[in-house]
Design a protein around this motif. Structure first.
Motif, PDB file in Angstrom:
ATOM      1  N   VAL A 173     -14.232   1.774  20.026  1.00  0.00           N
ATOM      2  CA  VAL A 173     -13.925   0.480  19.704  1.00  0.00           C
ATOM      3  C   VAL A 173     -13.434   0.565  18.384  1.00  0.00           C
ATOM      4  N   ASN A 174     -12.324  -0.158  18.117  1.00  0.00           N
ATOM      5  CA  ASN A 174     -11.930  -0.528  16.932  1.00  0.00           C
ATOM      6  C   ASN A 174     -11.369  -1.709  16.510  1.00  0.00           C
ATOM      7  N   VAL A 175     -10.890  -2.042  15.363  1.00  0.00           N
ATOM      8  CA  VAL A 175     -10.228  -3.196  15.082  1.00  0.00           C
ATOM      9  C   VAL A 175      -8.906  -3.592  15.859  1.00  0.00           C
ATOM     10  N   GLY A 176      -8.232  -2.762  16.108  1.00  0.00           N
ATOM     11  CA  GLY A 176      -7.053  -2.983  16.945  1.00  0.00           C
ATOM     12  C   GLY A 176      -7.440  -3.327  18.444  1.00  0.00           C
ATOM     13  N   ASP A 177      -8.517  -3.148  18.934  1.00  0.00           N
ATOM     14  CA  ASP A 177      -8.976  -3.833  20.101  1.00  0.00           C
ATOM     15  C   ASP A 177      -9.003  -5.395  19.984  1.00  0.00           C
ATOM     16  N   PHE A 178      -9.680  -5.818  18.866  1.00  0.00           N
ATOM     17  CA  PHE A 178      -9.932  -7.049  18.634  1.00  0.00           C
ATOM     18  C   PHE A 178      -8.439  -7.780  18.508  1.00  0.00           C
ATOM     19  N   TRP A 179      -7.649  -6.975  17.642  1.00  0.00           N
ATOM     20  CA  TRP A 179      -6.079  -7.359  17.522  1.00  0.00           C
ATOM     21  C   TRP A 179      -5.476  -7.714  18.748  1.00  0.00           C
ATOM     22  N   ASN A 180      -5.659  -6.633  19.650  1.00  0.00           N
ATOM     23  CA  ASN A 180      -4.876  -6.972  21.078  1.00  0.00           C
ATOM     24  C   ASN A 180      -5.228  -7.827  22.006  1.00  0.00           C
ATOM     25  N   TRP A 181      -6.761  -8.119  21.630  1.00  0.00           N
ATOM     26  CA  TRP A 181      -7.239  -9.500  22.389  1.00  0.00           C
ATOM     27  C   TRP A 181      -6.656 -10.659  22.065  1.00  0.00           C
ATOM     28  N   VAL A 182      -6.689 -10.847  20.497  1.00  0.00           N
ATOM     29  CA  VAL A 182      -5.990 -12.133  20.132  1.00  0.00           C
ATOM     30  C   VAL A 182      -4.638 -12.009  20.346  1.00  0.00           C
ATOM     31  N   GLU A 183      -4.015 -11.099  20.379  1.00  0.00           N
ATOM     32  CA  GLU A 183      -2.486 -11.224  20.854  1.00  0.00           C
ATOM     33  C   GLU A 183      -2.300 -11.548  22.092  1.00  0.00           C
ATOM     34  N   SER A 184      -3.307 -11.061  22.968  1.00  0.00           N
ATOM     35  CA  SER A 184      -3.236 -11.574  24.547  1.00  0.00           C
ATOM     36  C   SER A 184      -3.419 -13.036  24.637  1.00  0.00           C
ATOM     37  N   LEU A 185      -4.310 -13.295  24.002  1.00  0.00           N
ATOM     38  CA  LEU A 185      -4.670 -14.711  23.957  1.00  0.00           C
ATOM     39  C   LEU A 185      -3.519 -15.932  23.576  1.00  0.00           C
ATOM     40  N   TRP A 186      -2.814 -15.639  22.528  1.00  0.00           N
ATOM     41  CA  TRP A 186      -1.904 -16.035  22.095  1.00  0.00           C
ATOM     42  C   TRP A 186      -0.685 -16.198  22.969  1.00  0.00           C
TER      43      TRP A 186
END
Length: 112
Positions: free
Chosen positions: A70-83
């Motif tokens: 798990v890394n910060v990129g996973d969080f960023w991908n999740w936020v981008e998918s929400l958008w």
């Protein structure tokens, strides 16, 4: 919020309601020194940590997938998918969850 996305509202309520109801300045808890006060202070700190969206995301992801990748990129991908999906979760986090979390942190660390 429940009209738009019931699951988001339910998860948010499970995190936010206890955190908001238990918020009490830590300085007063330490001064009291009783077991009840120290237990309440511990619960406040745990709920404040779990209530932070980034920490909650990593705890949930680590619970489901393990602590390996798990890394910060996973969080960023999740936020981008929400958008990209026009999800109401993005609005909920920005307009409800974070302001409530900041208010609880402000109450916890208030100098009294």
């Amino acid at each position: 919020m429940s009209v738009i996305n019931f699951a988001t509202a339910e998860i948010g309520a499970l995190l936010m309601v206890p955190m908001c109801l238990m918020a009490y300045p830590l300085k007063l808890e330490v001064r009291a020194g009783s077991l009840k006060a120290l237990t309440r202070a511990t619960c406040n700190l745990v709920l404040a940590f779990i209530g932070f969206p980034l920490a909650a995301f990593f705890l949930l992801k680590n619970t489901l997938e393990g602590f390996g990748g798990v890394n910060v990129g996973d969080f960023w991908n999740w936020v981008e998918s929400l958008w990209a999906w026009n999800s109401a979760t993005y609005l909920y986090i920005g307009m409800v969850h974070l302001p409530c979390w900041v208010l609880c942190i402000h109450i916890l660390f208030h100098p009294c």
